[in-house]
Design a protein around this motif. Structure first.
Motif, PDB file in Angstrom:
ATOM      1  N   GLY A 138      -8.494  50.058  81.969  1.00 33.46           N
ATOM      2  CA  GLY A 138      -7.694  49.405  80.947  1.00 33.46           C
ATOM      3  C   GLY A 138      -6.398  48.787  81.449  1.00 33.46           C
ATOM      4  N   ARG A 139      -6.032  49.075  82.663  1.00 37.12           N
ATOM      5  CA  ARG A 139      -4.803  48.500  83.225  1.00 37.12           C
ATOM      6  C   ARG A 139      -5.090  47.125  83.811  1.00 37.12           C
ATOM      7  NH1 ARG A 139      -1.522  53.336  86.184  1.00 37.12           N
ATOM      8  NH2 ARG A 139      -1.356  54.657  84.345  1.00 37.12           N
ATOM      9  N   LYS A 140      -3.993  46.415  84.124  1.00 33.68           N
ATOM     10  CA  LYS A 140      -4.119  45.133  84.807  1.00 33.68           C
ATOM     11  C   LYS A 140      -3.050  45.039  85.878  1.00 33.68           C
ATOM     12  CE  LYS A 140      -1.303  42.341  81.715  1.00 33.68           C
ATOM     13  NZ  LYS A 140      -1.242  41.152  80.879  1.00 33.68           N
ATOM     14  N   ILE A 141      -3.360  44.318  86.942  1.00 26.96           N
ATOM     15  CA  ILE A 141      -2.421  44.116  88.039  1.00 26.96           C
ATOM     16  C   ILE A 141      -2.333  42.619  88.287  1.00 26.96           C
ATOM     17  CG2 ILE A 141      -1.906  44.573  90.463  1.00 26.96           C
ATOM     18  CD1 ILE A 141      -3.583  47.101  90.234  1.00 26.96           C
ATOM     19  N   GLU A 142      -1.103  42.114  88.368  1.00 23.72           N
ATOM     20  CA  GLU A 142      -0.891  40.693  88.606  1.00 23.72           C
ATOM     21  C   GLU A 142      -0.343  40.477  90.004  1.00 23.72           C
ATOM     22  OE1 GLU A 142       1.513  39.077  85.513  1.00 23.72           O
ATOM     23  OE2 GLU A 142       0.089  39.640  83.958  1.00 23.72           O
ATOM     24  N   GLY A 143      -0.819  39.442  90.643  1.00 23.64           N
ATOM     25  CA  GLY A 143      -0.379  39.080  91.984  1.00 23.64           C
ATOM     26  C   GLY A 143      -1.140  37.841  92.418  1.00 23.64           C
TER      27      GLY A 143
END
Length: 91
Positions: free
Chosen positions: A30-35
Motif C-alpha cells: 500500500g505504500r509508494k516511493i517516488e524517485g
C-alpha cells in the motif's frame, strides 16, 4: 511585447518545473516511493531518491508510473539545486 512574452515563458517554465513528478513505484503493502528509476534488473528495480538509491524486488511492486523525459530532467535539476544549496549552507 517581448517583455510580456519573456515573463509568460518564464512563468510557464516555473510552473512546469514545480509540477514535475518522478517515477512512482506502488508497493503491494500500500505504500509508494517516488524517485527516478536508475535501472531495471532481473530481480528488481534501482530507484534514485534524493538522498541515495533504493533497490526494490519485483515481488514487492504492484505497479510503476514512469515519468516523461522532461519530468526526469526537471527532477534532476531540482536535486542539483538542492545539493548546491546544502553545500553552500555548510560553508
Amino acid at each position: 511585447m517581448k517583455y510580456k512574452l519573456f515573463l509568460f515563458t518564464l512563468f510557464f517554465l516555473a510552473i512546469f518545473i514545480l509540477d514535475a513528478n518522478g517515477d512512482t513505484i506502488y508497493l503491494k503493502n500500500g505504500r509508494k516511493i517516488e524517485g527516478l528509476i536508475k535501472k531495471e534488473i532481473e530481480d528488481g528495480v534501482w530507484l534514485d531518491v534524493e538522498s541515495g538509491a533504493v533497490k526494490l524486488r519485483w515481488e514487492q511492486i504492484e505497479s510503476i508510473y514512469r515519468s516523461t523525459p522532461n519530468e526526469v530532467k526537471a527532477i534532476r535539476q531540482q536535486w542539483l539545486r538542492l545539493e548546491k544549496s546544502k553545500e553552500s549552507s555548510l560553508i
